[in-house]
Design a protein around this motif. Structure first.
Motif, short mmCIF file in Angstrom:
data_model
loop_
_atom_site.label_atom_id
_atom_site.label_comp_id
_atom_site.label_asym_id
_atom_site.label_seq_id
_atom_site.Cartn_x
_atom_site.Cartn_y
_atom_site.Cartn_z
N ALA A 176 11.54 2.85 -16.36
CA ALA A 176 12.91 3.16 -16.77
C ALA A 176 12.92 4.29 -17.79
N PRO A 177 13.87 5.22 -17.68
CA PRO A 177 13.90 6.36 -18.61
C PRO A 177 14.30 5.98 -20.02
N VAL A 178 15.03 4.89 -20.17
CA VAL A 178 15.52 4.39 -21.46
C VAL A 178 15.54 2.86 -21.38
N PRO A 179 15.73 2.18 -22.50
CA PRO A 179 15.89 0.72 -22.42
C PRO A 179 17.07 0.33 -21.54
N VAL B 122 20.07 3.00 -6.49
CA VAL B 122 20.58 2.65 -7.81
C VAL B 122 19.67 3.20 -8.90
N ARG B 123 18.38 3.09 -8.70
CA ARG B 123 17.45 3.64 -9.69
C ARG B 123 17.67 5.15 -9.85
N GLN B 124 17.82 5.86 -8.74
CA GLN B 124 18.05 7.30 -8.83
C GLN B 124 19.37 7.60 -9.54
N GLY B 125 20.40 6.81 -9.24
CA GLY B 125 21.69 7.03 -9.89
C GLY B 125 21.63 6.78 -11.38
N LEU B 126 20.92 5.76 -11.79
CA LEU B 126 20.78 5.48 -13.22
C LEU B 126 19.94 6.54 -13.91
N ASP B 127 18.88 6.98 -13.24
CA ASP B 127 18.05 8.06 -13.81
C ASP B 127 18.89 9.32 -14.02
N ASP B 128 19.68 9.67 -13.01
CA ASP B 128 20.51 10.88 -13.11
C ASP B 128 21.53 10.74 -14.24
N LEU B 129 22.11 9.56 -14.39
CA LEU B 129 23.11 9.35 -15.44
C LEU B 129 22.48 9.44 -16.82
#
Length: 378
Positions: free
Chosen positions: A30-33, A334-341
């Protein structure tokens, strides 16, 4: 991730990822918590008791999979949302978890006397030392008539305008720091610091950190000027996310709480094994929002009811816009969308809220997102 992250102190207090009890640690890839925002939704065919049981299941799942915190949000007079009393829910959740941070996302401060909130969250801190967050908002969390009933006043705008003063008063109660001569100097929030100054008293090492919540620039600027952490409601105010976070960072002044800005954003996200199923589930939340926005709040409809519903042109426009800010699909999508956000906003933490009718779909979504990021299985 070191084994220490998943341990607890012998006293039962949670080990904090950051010395301030605010900043978390990204786990897996995960890029952030990652954290959880739960509205404790009630679906058609279910009861509030079912919703509370699901909330416990989600909190325990989030704890087991390494999510950083779990928050509930204050809402009123909404049949499909069973989170009207955050402090009561959090006490129940504290009894069913051991490590995860628990908090309000948030308590709508103008609805309450600051002393009452200080007492409630002081009690929660005593129940779960080092694990409680106090997130605060200035909106009513409901319609105007309900807000008037809550506050026993028709002067609703005045309550919002007085938010900085209410916040200062709450902080004084939490710290037991009213100056001599103040009308409240001899009033103490208990449990609280005053107990340590009594004969035989022992000082607690914790008090709930304050967060400011917002969906526009007001709380962003206030949180920055006070050096407090900030939580932005991206899930229903996406157009304002980047401007608000920019304003928060530009306004930030270091404080005893934080030396640098820390901002999380609430994100609507739901994963399923198949894209069609994810779409089917989020449409239940879409129909629920349409009914809420048109003055017809009710229980969250089931997938079959949402599929059969015929949206008019105005409603379809709203749904298309709303779904554009819901990250949904397969776990990888979903993982890609959260990473992009996370990259686009620079958010320090993502707080995920799952919009769906049934508890099983929401629980499965959090498990799938955790799997997608390789979060640990405790």
């Amino acid at each position: 991730m070191s084994g220490e992250d998943d341990q607890t102190r012998s006293s039962g207090e949670a080990i904090e990822d950051g010395k301030d009890g605010i900043r978390g640690a990204a786990r897996g890839s995960a890029p952030v918590p990652l954290s959880v925002l739960d509205l404790v939704t009630v679906g058609a065919g279910h009861t509030a008791s079912d919703a509370v049981r699901t909330a416990v299941d989600i909190a325990r799942t989030a704890e087991r999979r390494g999510f950083h915190r779990y928050w509930v949000a204050e809402h009123h007079s909404m049949p499909g949302v069973a989170s009207s009393s955050p402090a009561v829910l959090l006490a129940h959740l504290a009894a069913h978890t051991e490590r995860i941070r628990l908090g309000s996302g948030g308590v709508m401060l103008p609805n309450h006397a600051p002393l009452v909130i200080a007492e409630q969250f002081g009690t929660l801190e005593a129940m779960a030392p080092g694990r409680i967050d106090l997130g605060l908002g200035r909106a009513p969390g409901t319609d105007g008539a309900t807000a008037a009933a809550l506050r026993r006043t028709e002067r609703l705008h005045e309550g919002a305008d007085e938010f900085p003063q209410q916040l200062a008063e709450l902080t004084r109660f939490l710290d037991d720091s009213f100056p001599d001569g103040h009308p409240y100097a001899k009033i103490h929030a208990v449990p609280g610091p005053v107990q340590a100054t009594s004969p035989g008293g022992v000082r607690s090492t914790h008090r709930p950190p304050l967060w400011l919540l917002g969906s526009s620039g007001f709380s962003a600027r206030l949180a920055g000027s006070l050096g407090l952490p900030f939580a932005f409601a991206h899930h229903f105010s996406a157009a304002n996310t980047v401007p608000a976070l920019d304003l928060y960072r530009a306004s930030f002044r270091p404080s005893e709480v934080l030396s640098e800005p820390y901002a999380l954003i609430g994100v609507a996200a739901l994963a399923a094994e198949e894209e069609r199923e994810a779409r089917r589930q989020v449409m239940t939340g879409a129909l629920s929002m349409v009914r809420l926005r048109t003055g017809r709040p009710g229980l969250v409809p089931g997938p079959e009811e949402a599929e059969a519903y015929r949206f008019n042109e105005l409603e379809r426009g709203f749904v298309d816009s709303w779904l554009g800010n819901v990250v949904h699909g397969t776990p990888d999508a979903v993982r890609q969308g959260l990473d992009d956000l996370a990259k686009r906003t620079g958010a320090d933490e993502l707080m995920i809220t799952a919009n769906a009718h049934g508890g099983a779909a929401r629980l499965r979504s959090y498990e799938l997102i955790a799997d997608a990021y390789g979060l640990p299985r405790a």
